[in-house]
Scaffold this motif. Structure first.
Motif, mmCIF file in Angstrom:
data_model
loop_
_atom_site.group_PDB
_atom_site.id
_atom_site.type_symbol
_atom_site.label_atom_id
_atom_site.label_comp_id
_atom_site.label_asym_id
_atom_site.label_seq_id
_atom_site.Cartn_x
_atom_site.Cartn_y
_atom_site.Cartn_z
ATOM 1 N N VAL A 1 0.866 -1.180 0.000
ATOM 2 C CA VAL A 1 0.000 0.000 0.000
ATOM 3 C C VAL A 1 0.894 1.218 0.000
ATOM 4 O O VAL A 1 1.750 1.375 0.869
ATOM 5 C CB VAL A 1 -0.920 -0.003 1.243
ATOM 6 C CG1 VAL A 1 -1.775 1.242 1.267
ATOM 7 C CG2 VAL A 1 -1.764 -1.259 1.261
ATOM 8 N N ARG A 2 0.704 2.105 -0.980
ATOM 9 C CA ARG A 2 1.521 3.317 -1.094
ATOM 10 C C ARG A 2 0.604 4.535 -1.180
ATOM 11 O O ARG A 2 -0.488 4.440 -1.734
ATOM 12 C CB ARG A 2 2.397 3.249 -2.355
ATOM 13 C CG ARG A 2 3.432 2.163 -2.265
ATOM 14 C CD ARG A 2 4.243 2.108 -3.534
ATOM 15 N NE ARG A 2 5.137 0.955 -3.469
ATOM 16 C CZ ARG A 2 6.453 1.042 -3.591
ATOM 17 N NH1 ARG A 2 7.018 2.193 -3.795
ATOM 18 N NH2 ARG A 2 7.193 -0.033 -3.512
ATOM 19 N N PRO A 3 1.046 5.660 -0.673
ATOM 20 C CA PRO A 3 0.220 6.882 -0.785
ATOM 21 C C PRO A 3 0.179 7.377 -2.225
ATOM 22 O O PRO A 3 1.026 7.033 -3.049
ATOM 23 C CB PRO A 3 0.929 7.880 0.136
ATOM 24 C CG PRO A 3 2.323 7.381 0.225
ATOM 25 C CD PRO A 3 2.253 5.887 0.086
ATOM 26 N N ASP A 4 -0.823 8.216 -2.524
ATOM 27 C CA ASP A 4 -0.981 8.740 -3.884
ATOM 28 C C ASP A 4 0.149 9.697 -4.262
ATOM 29 O O ASP A 4 0.588 9.720 -5.405
ATOM 30 C CB ASP A 4 -2.324 9.472 -4.012
ATOM 31 C CG ASP A 4 -3.489 8.497 -3.865
ATOM 32 O OD1 ASP A 4 -3.284 7.297 -4.151
ATOM 33 O OD2 ASP A 4 -4.582 8.934 -3.468
ATOM 34 N N ASN A 5 0.614 10.491 -3.305
ATOM 35 C CA ASN A 5 1.698 11.427 -3.621
ATOM 36 C C ASN A 5 2.983 10.977 -2.920
ATOM 37 O O ASN A 5 2.940 10.269 -1.926
ATOM 38 C CB ASN A 5 1.327 12.853 -3.196
ATOM 39 C CG ASN A 5 0.991 12.952 -1.734
ATOM 40 O OD1 ASN A 5 0.997 11.954 -1.024
ATOM 41 N ND2 ASN A 5 0.689 14.145 -1.266
#
Length: 45
Positions: A4-8
């Motif tokens: 899971v990675r953040p959008d920015n």
């Protein structure tokens, strides 16, 4: 398994340490002054 990675990709903003440093310095100077007064009172007895 998916990661899971953040959008920015911006770094996580950290709290401003300057406010904490000022408070710690004021407390340190106050405690140092109180200890100095106590030591002078004990010395002059």
């Amino acid at each position: 398994m998916q990661s899971v990675r953040p959008d920015n990709a911006d770094p996580i903003p950290l709290r401003q340490p300057q406010q904490g440093i000022g408070t710690i310095m004021i407390r340190f100077i106050g405690i140092l002054a109180a200890a100095t007064v106590v030591m002078v009172l004990i010395w002059n007895r």
